[in-house]
Design an enzyme around this catalytic site. Structure first.
Site, PDB file in Angstrom:
ATOM      1  N   LYS A 180     -12.853  26.243 -31.926  1.00 26.18           N
ATOM      2  CA  LYS A 180     -13.426  26.042 -30.597  1.00 26.18           C
ATOM      3  C   LYS A 180     -13.920  24.608 -30.426  1.00 26.18           C
ATOM      4  CE  LYS A 180     -12.931  30.267 -28.913  1.00 26.18           C
ATOM      5  NZ  LYS A 180     -13.984  31.261 -28.752  1.00 26.18           N
TER       6      LYS A 180
ATOM      7  N   ARG B  73     -12.673  36.525 -36.037  1.00 22.14           N
ATOM      8  CA  ARG B  73     -11.371  36.321 -35.375  1.00 22.14           C
ATOM      9  C   ARG B  73     -10.969  34.853 -35.527  1.00 22.14           C
ATOM     10  NH1 ARG B  73      -9.464  34.655 -30.331  1.00 22.14           N
ATOM     11  NH2 ARG B  73      -7.657  35.808 -29.535  1.00 22.14           N
TER      12      ARG B  73
END
Length: 268
Positions: free
Chosen positions: A213, A247
């Site tokens: 991210k 994840r």
């Protein structure tokens, strides 16, 4: 000390525009090869998505999302018993994915985008992942703000959980995801990770999706495809908070980080 093993969910984006691997696995053959690679690296769950949820992403049609995901799910299921998650906000995609062999619904809108999704969730016995997101992918990074980010996310998740239970979904089937990067600043993301243990107060399984991210890029200066090491660091830091599912894109690196972190956490 209680034995723990955090499960690793391998990300398989069958999209042209996902933020880190968009277009890499757009063809059926490439996607199937990547599925095999993720499973071989030790993934416990495979998360298949046919619509990008990166900031400012545009939605895709139902027909396109089905074409991207359903043949792949069928192919993986014909070869492997690994649990498959369908990453979608569309009820019809979830319905067809489950019929094709998927085992989990992963809805980043927490069943808010498609009013038919609750019927799909209520009519099955599969786990349902709900995520917090402020806004939509198209606008979620336009000055997100909170009174207290963790308190606000907990309140949102509790409201969605109660609504789902009232509409026929067993509470025990719900998995919560605080939504790293979905309508959050760097400070918000760091606070969520620091206080991950608070999400255990909901009494449900917790999923963390921080892989590659942008906040990791801001902290390290690395481009998306170079962020697997900082991703693994965060994954390891999540272990003492007893996060159930991580994840990630790089399953092998995460599996190694978790093995070390779990051994340390379980030591006397």
């Amino acid at each position: 000390m209680q034995q723990i093993r955090t499960r690793v969910m391998g990300i398989l984006n069958v999209t042209p525009d996902s933020f880190s691997d968009g277009g890499n696995f757009q063809t059926f053959d490439d996607a199937l090869l990547q599925a095999e690679a993720l499973i071989g690296a030790g993934a416990d769950i495979l998360d298949v998505g046919g619509e990008s949820t990166r900031p400012y992403a545009e939605p895709v049609s139902l027909e396109e999302e089905l074409a991207r995901t359903i043949p792949l799910i069928k192919a993986v299921r014909s070869r492997h018993t690994i649990p498959i998650s369908i990453d979608t906000t569309k009820a019809e995609v979830a319905r067809q994915a489950l019929a094709a062999g998927a085992d989990i619904i992963n809805d980043i809108s927490a069943l808010k985008k498609d009013p038919e999704m609750i019927a799909v969730a209520a009519s099955t016995n599969v786990p349902v992942i709900i995520m917090h997101m402020q806004g939509t992918p198209a606008d979620m990074q336009n000055r997100p703000s909170y009174s207290n980010v963790v308190d606000d996310i907990l309140a949102f998740l509790e409201e969605r959980i109660n609504w789902m239970v009232q509409n026929g979904v067993n509470r025990e089937r719900i998995i919560v995801d605080p939504g790293i990067g979905f309508g959050k600043t760097i400070t918000h993301n760091l606070s969520i990770i620091k206080h991950l243990d608070r999400f255990r107060s909901l009494g449900l399984q917790v999923l963390l999706g921080h892989s590659r991210k942008s906040f990791l890029g801001h902290l390290t200066g690395l481009e998306a495809e170079q962020r697997d090491l900082p991703t693994a660091v965060v994954s390891a830091l999540a272990v003492p908070h007893q996060v159930d599912i991580i994840r990630v894109h790089d399953v092998a690196a995460t599996r190694q980080a978790l093995q070390v972190a779990e051994a340390i956490f379980q030591a006397e």
